[in-house]
Design a protein around this motif. Structure first.
Motif, PDB file in Angstrom:
ATOM      1  N   THR A  51       0.831  -1.206   0.000  1.00 56.23           N
ATOM      2  CA  THR A  51       0.000   0.000   0.000  1.00 56.23           C
ATOM      3  C   THR A  51       0.865   1.255   0.000  1.00 56.23           C
ATOM      4  N   GLY A  52       1.867   1.281   0.869  1.00 56.93           N
ATOM      5  CA  GLY A  52       2.764   2.421   0.913  1.00 56.93           C
ATOM      6  C   GLY A  52       3.568   2.586  -0.359  1.00 56.93           C
ATOM      7  N   ALA A  53       4.028   1.457  -0.929  1.00 58.55           N
ATOM      8  CA  ALA A  53       4.827   1.514  -2.159  1.00 58.55           C
ATOM      9  C   ALA A  53       3.999   2.035  -3.331  1.00 58.55           C
ATOM     10  N   SER A  54       2.733   1.617  -3.414  1.00 58.05           N
ATOM     11  CA  SER A  54       1.878   2.099  -4.507  1.00 58.05           C
ATOM     12  C   SER A  54       1.655   3.605  -4.388  1.00 58.05           C
ATOM     13  N   GLY A  55       1.510   4.080  -3.148  1.00 64.55           N
ATOM     14  CA  GLY A  55       1.348   5.515  -2.943  1.00 64.55           C
ATOM     15  C   GLY A  55       2.594   6.291  -3.345  1.00 64.55           C
ATOM     16  N   MET A  56       3.770   5.748  -3.050  1.00 64.85           N
ATOM     17  CA  MET A  56       5.021   6.416  -3.431  1.00 64.85           C
ATOM     18  C   MET A  56       5.173   6.472  -4.946  1.00 64.85           C
ATOM     19  N   ASN A  57       4.804   5.385  -5.632  1.00 69.44           N
ATOM     20  CA  ASN A  57       4.879   5.376  -7.103  1.00 69.44           C
ATOM     21  C   ASN A  57       3.980   6.442  -7.720  1.00 69.44           C
ATOM     22  N   SER A  74      -8.059   4.980  -6.236  1.00 71.96           N
ATOM     23  CA  SER A  74      -7.682   3.998  -5.220  1.00 71.96           C
ATOM     24  C   SER A  74      -8.113   2.608  -5.655  1.00 71.96           C
ATOM     25  N   PHE A  75      -7.375   1.624  -5.172  1.00 72.91           N
ATOM     26  CA  PHE A  75      -7.785   0.237  -5.396  1.00 72.91           C
ATOM     27  C   PHE A  75      -9.056  -0.034  -4.577  1.00 72.91           C
ATOM     28  N   SER A  76      -9.722  -1.102  -4.911  1.00 75.76           N
ATOM     29  CA  SER A  76     -10.945  -1.454  -4.181  1.00 75.76           C
ATOM     30  C   SER A  76     -10.639  -1.674  -2.705  1.00 75.76           C
ATOM     31  N   CYS A  83      -3.203   2.687  -4.189  1.00 71.02           N
ATOM     32  CA  CYS A  83      -3.743   3.506  -5.272  1.00 71.02           C
ATOM     33  C   CYS A  83      -2.860   3.374  -6.508  1.00 71.02           C
ATOM     34  N   GLU A  84      -3.350   3.913  -7.600  1.00 75.52           N
ATOM     35  CA  GLU A  84      -2.604   3.886  -8.854  1.00 75.52           C
ATOM     36  C   GLU A  84      -2.981   5.116  -9.677  1.00 75.52           C
ATOM     37  N   THR A  85      -2.150   5.417 -10.668  1.00 73.95           N
ATOM     38  CA  THR A  85      -2.448   6.520 -11.575  1.00 73.95           C
ATOM     39  C   THR A  85      -3.586   6.115 -12.495  1.00 73.95           C
ATOM     40  N   ASN A  86      -4.636   6.908 -12.499  1.00 69.35           N
ATOM     41  CA  ASN A  86      -5.785   6.610 -13.346  1.00 69.35           C
ATOM     42  C   ASN A  86      -5.529   7.035 -14.788  1.00 69.35           C
ATOM     43  N   GLU A  87      -5.068   8.274 -14.982  1.00 69.53           N
ATOM     44  CA  GLU A  87      -4.774   8.761 -16.320  1.00 69.53           C
ATOM     45  C   GLU A  87      -3.962  10.044 -16.248  1.00 69.53           C
ATOM     46  N   ASN A  88      -3.247  10.324 -17.321  1.00 73.22           N
ATOM     47  CA  ASN A  88      -2.589  11.606 -17.532  1.00 73.22           C
ATOM     48  C   ASN A  88      -3.256  12.249 -18.737  1.00 73.22           C
ATOM     49  N   PHE A  89      -3.748  13.449 -18.562  1.00 73.55           N
ATOM     50  CA  PHE A  89      -4.404  14.117 -19.681  1.00 73.55           C
ATOM     51  C   PHE A  89      -3.932  15.558 -19.760  1.00 73.55           C
ATOM     52  N   ASN A 131       3.807   8.201   2.918  1.00 77.38           N
ATOM     53  CA  ASN A 131       3.854   6.807   2.472  1.00 77.38           C
ATOM     54  C   ASN A 131       5.181   6.152   2.846  1.00 77.38           C
ATOM     55  N   GLN A 132       6.242   6.940   2.779  1.00 80.90           N
ATOM     56  CA  GLN A 132       7.554   6.414   3.157  1.00 80.90           C
ATOM     57  C   GLN A 132       7.588   6.029   4.635  1.00 80.90           C
TER      58      GLN A 132
END
Length: 265
Positions: free
Chosen positions: A7-13, A43-45, A78-84, A242-243
């Motif tokens: 969870t923390g690593a995904s937030g850092m990314n 965010s992930f489910s 969480c993850e990046t949803n999109e860059n626009f 997150n770190q």
């Protein structure tokens, strides 16, 4: 505990990707016609936690109650949803140069490159050696009849993009295009864009879709330095949070391993 690491690593990314986007925006704050990028995050489910014991409903003198109430929700990262691209119009700057143009409203100039047609909002043009209206990189600007040939810079352009010489002779009309989903155009550098399957193909802008052409002006970048700096501070704080989460999880795991090892002895 292992879940906490992921969870923390995904937030850092995610925060690293946001920081890269902000840095690119700030680097192009003085680039004519530049449009800032925006990163959206999802965010992930979440997991719904319940007590596992005493499942069911029990009765008492006050009625009934749930013996296994919901404890709460557990985030899983969480993850990046999109860059626009944010195509909000930038401010207009007076240059008093006849070969500078700004578009008021949605739309793009069409540029011919060795790889084919490309599109831009940067109207900082010049007259080439052969009398062709070109970008600063030497790519011809297209009119409705092809390349735009001009004898000198003593010409006028009206709001519809019609180019007229000093003798009131019509030279050409700027070719201007629009897209169904312009926010998904692909940046290829030098303030130029390339269409794709998501953005849809370019179509000629006519009528209400056609923007207003303003001569002797140039559209500046739509990057707001103050807002980007505030976002950068926000990203740094989120990254640090997150770190620290990962460090705390690591300390908890280290304590668990040490205690298990001491019990096994």
């Amino acid at each position: 505990m292992i879940r906490g690491w992921y969870t923390g690593a995904s937030g850092m990314n995610v925060q690293q990707q946001r920081l890269d986007t902000i840095a690119n925006n700030l680097a192009n704050v003085d680039t004519a016609g530049f449009k800032k990028d925006v990163t959206s995050v999802k965010s992930f489910s979440e997991l719904l936690l319940r007590r596992q014991d005493a499942d069911g409903v029990y009765e008492n003198i006050f009625g009934s109650a749930d013996a296994a109430p919901i404890i709460g929700k557990l985030g899983t990262g969480c993850e990046t949803n999109e860059n626009f691209i944010d195509f909000t119009e930038g401010s207009l700057r007076l240059t008093d140069t006849p070969t500078d143009f700004a578009l008021h409203g949605k739309g793009f100039f069409v540029i011919m490159t060795p790889e084919g047609e490309r599109y831009t909002r940067n109207g900082n043009f010049m007259l080439g050696k052969e009398g062709i209206l070109e970008t600063k990189d030497g790519y011809p600007v297209l009119g409705e009849n092809g390349y735009i040939y001009l004898e000198d810079d003593k010409f006028k352009v009206n709001e519809d993009g019609i180019i007229v010489t000093k003798d009131n002779e019509v030279v050409d009309r700027f070719r201007c295009v629009r897209f169904d989903n312009e926010r998904y155009l692909k940046k290829i550098g030098n303030s130029m864009y390339l269409d794709n399957d998501i953005s849809g193909p370019a179509h000629i802008a006519e009528g209400d879709e056609r923007p207003q052409f303003i001569q002797n002006y140039m559209e500046t970048s739509n990057v707001n330095v103050v807002n980007e700096m505030v976002r950068m501070i926000e990203v740094n704080r989120a990254y640090e949070a997150n770190q620290k989460t990962i460090q705390s999880e690591d300390a908890m795991m280290n304590t668990l391993w040490n205690r298990v090892a001491s019990v096994q002895r």
